[in-house]
Design a protein around this motif. Structure first.
Motif, PDB file in Angstrom:
ATOM      1  N   UNK A  29       0.811  -1.220   0.000  1.00  0.00           N
ATOM      2  CA  UNK A  29       0.000   0.000   0.000  1.00  0.00           C
ATOM      3  C   UNK A  29       0.850   1.278   0.000  1.00  0.00           C
ATOM      4  N   UNK A  30       1.969   1.261   0.712  1.00  0.00           N
ATOM      5  CA  UNK A  30       2.873   2.416   0.732  1.00  0.00           C
ATOM      6  C   UNK A  30       3.473   2.644  -0.654  1.00  0.00           C
ATOM      7  N   UNK A  31       3.845   1.555  -1.315  1.00  0.00           N
ATOM      8  CA  UNK A  31       4.428   1.667  -2.651  1.00  0.00           C
ATOM      9  C   UNK A  31       3.383   2.183  -3.646  1.00  0.00           C
ATOM     10  N   UNK A  32       2.146   1.725  -3.506  1.00  0.00           N
ATOM     11  CA  UNK A  32       1.075   2.185  -4.392  1.00  0.00           C
ATOM     12  C   UNK A  32       0.832   3.684  -4.201  1.00  0.00           C
ATOM     13  N   UNK A  33       0.854   4.149  -2.954  1.00  0.00           N
ATOM     14  CA  UNK A  33       0.648   5.586  -2.695  1.00  0.00           C
ATOM     15  C   UNK A  33       1.804   6.427  -3.228  1.00  0.00           C
ATOM     16  N   UNK A  34       3.003   5.873  -3.238  1.00  0.00           N
ATOM     17  CA  UNK A  34       4.183   6.623  -3.684  1.00  0.00           C
ATOM     18  C   UNK A  34       4.306   6.664  -5.203  1.00  0.00           C
ATOM     19  N   UNK A  35       3.750   5.686  -5.891  1.00  0.00           N
ATOM     20  CA  UNK A  35       3.869   5.600  -7.356  1.00  0.00           C
ATOM     21  C   UNK A  35       2.967   6.635  -8.032  1.00  0.00           C
ATOM     22  N   UNK A  36       3.385   7.078  -9.219  1.00  0.00           N
ATOM     23  CA  UNK A  36       2.573   8.026  -9.982  1.00  0.00           C
ATOM     24  C   UNK A  36       2.026   7.420 -11.271  1.00  0.00           C
ATOM     25  N   UNK A  37       2.721   6.443 -11.845  1.00  0.00           N
ATOM     26  CA  UNK A  37       2.247   5.794 -13.065  1.00  0.00           C
ATOM     27  C   UNK A  37       0.995   4.988 -12.715  1.00  0.00           C
ATOM     28  N   UNK A  38      -0.136   5.287 -13.351  1.00  0.00           N
ATOM     29  CA  UNK A  38      -1.380   4.581 -13.027  1.00  0.00           C
ATOM     30  C   UNK A  38      -1.271   3.060 -13.187  1.00  0.00           C
ATOM     31  N   UNK A  39      -0.517   2.602 -14.183  1.00  0.00           N
ATOM     32  CA  UNK A  39      -0.350   1.151 -14.364  1.00  0.00           C
ATOM     33  C   UNK A  39       0.411   0.539 -13.192  1.00  0.00           C
ATOM     34  N   UNK A  40       1.389   1.277 -12.686  1.00  0.00           N
ATOM     35  CA  UNK A  40       2.180   0.792 -11.561  1.00  0.00           C
ATOM     36  C   UNK A  40       1.347   0.787 -10.283  1.00  0.00           C
ATOM     37  N   UNK A  41       0.587   1.851 -10.070  1.00  0.00           N
ATOM     38  CA  UNK A  41      -0.300   1.909  -8.904  1.00  0.00           C
ATOM     39  C   UNK A  41      -1.241   0.710  -8.934  1.00  0.00           C
ATOM     40  N   UNK A  42      -1.839   0.458 -10.085  1.00  0.00           N
ATOM     41  CA  UNK A  42      -2.772  -0.662 -10.224  1.00  0.00           C
ATOM     42  C   UNK A  42      -2.057  -2.007 -10.015  1.00  0.00           C
ATOM     43  N   UNK A  43      -0.837  -2.124 -10.529  1.00  0.00           N
ATOM     44  CA  UNK A  43      -0.078  -3.373 -10.354  1.00  0.00           C
ATOM     45  C   UNK A  43       0.194  -3.635  -8.873  1.00  0.00           C
ATOM     46  N   UNK A  44       0.545  -2.601  -8.121  1.00  0.00           N
ATOM     47  CA  UNK A  44       0.792  -2.776  -6.689  1.00  0.00           C
ATOM     48  C   UNK A  44      -0.495  -3.169  -5.960  1.00  0.00           C
ATOM     49  N   UNK A  45      -1.601  -2.531  -6.316  1.00  0.00           N
ATOM     50  CA  UNK A  45      -2.884  -2.865  -5.676  1.00  0.00           C
ATOM     51  C   UNK A  45      -3.303  -4.299  -6.019  1.00  0.00           C
ATOM     52  N   UNK A  46      -3.133  -4.680  -7.265  1.00  0.00           N
ATOM     53  CA  UNK A  46      -3.485  -6.045  -7.680  1.00  0.00           C
ATOM     54  C   UNK A  46      -2.585  -7.059  -6.978  1.00  0.00           C
TER      55      UNK A  46
END
Length: 163
Positions: A29-46
């Motif tokens: 969750x911390x990595x998802x909040x820190x990321x800006x690329x929407x694909x990366x945010x989604x990859x971390x959440x998935x």
């Protein structure tokens, strides 16, 4: 702890990866909040959802045989990998450079997990834990797929204007 046979090694590595997966559920969750690329945010959440399923699968591995018991321990390797990711989050400005660093940090985690699950699946087969081996191989394949997904995101990211 003195490990004297393959079963003890299997239990040790299983306990270690259980700790690793629990640590990852806190880091993603911390990595998802820190990321800006929407694909990366989604990859971390998935991957967080997938990781929770992998913890459930580890519970199934334990339930698959009366001989398998997880010991309480901390995965120091994962602790270090999570700390590295946190250092990036703390020291790199949000944007494409941090995203690239987070991809690298996540792939280090994936490679650790690939090595661990590969070893565990092989040990489970050798020890005759057929159901456990099947479950571990399923997780191994998920980890390989996540690693490939991260590579694809990294390769599709736009090139920096400030190289």
């Amino acid at each position: 702890m003195s490990i004297t046979n393959l079963k003890e090694l299997f239990i040790h590595d299983l306990s270690d990866v259980y700790s690793a997966e629990r640590q990852i559920t806190k880091a993603l969750p911390k990595m998802a909040r820190a990321a800006t690329d929407p694909k990366l945010v989604e990859a971390f959440k998935a991957h967080l959802e997938e990781t929770q399923g992998q913890i459930d699968r580890l519970d199934q591995v334990v339930e698959s045989s009366d001989e398998i018991r997880i010991k309480r321990m901390k995965c120091h390797a994962m602790e270090g990998l999570v700390e590295e990711a946190q250092e990036l989050i703390d020291s790199v400005e949000k944007g494409e450079v941090l995203d690239a660093g987070l991809i690298g940090a996540a792939q280090k985690v994936e490679h650790y997990e690939i090595a661990t699950y590969g070893t565990l699946a092989a040990l489970a087969k050798k020890l005759g834990y057929t159901q456990a081996a099947k479950l571990l191989e399923e997780t191994l394949q998920e980890e390989k797929n996540t690693d490939q997904k991260l590579t694809t995101i990294a390769e599709s990211a736009p090139a920096s204007k400030t190289r």
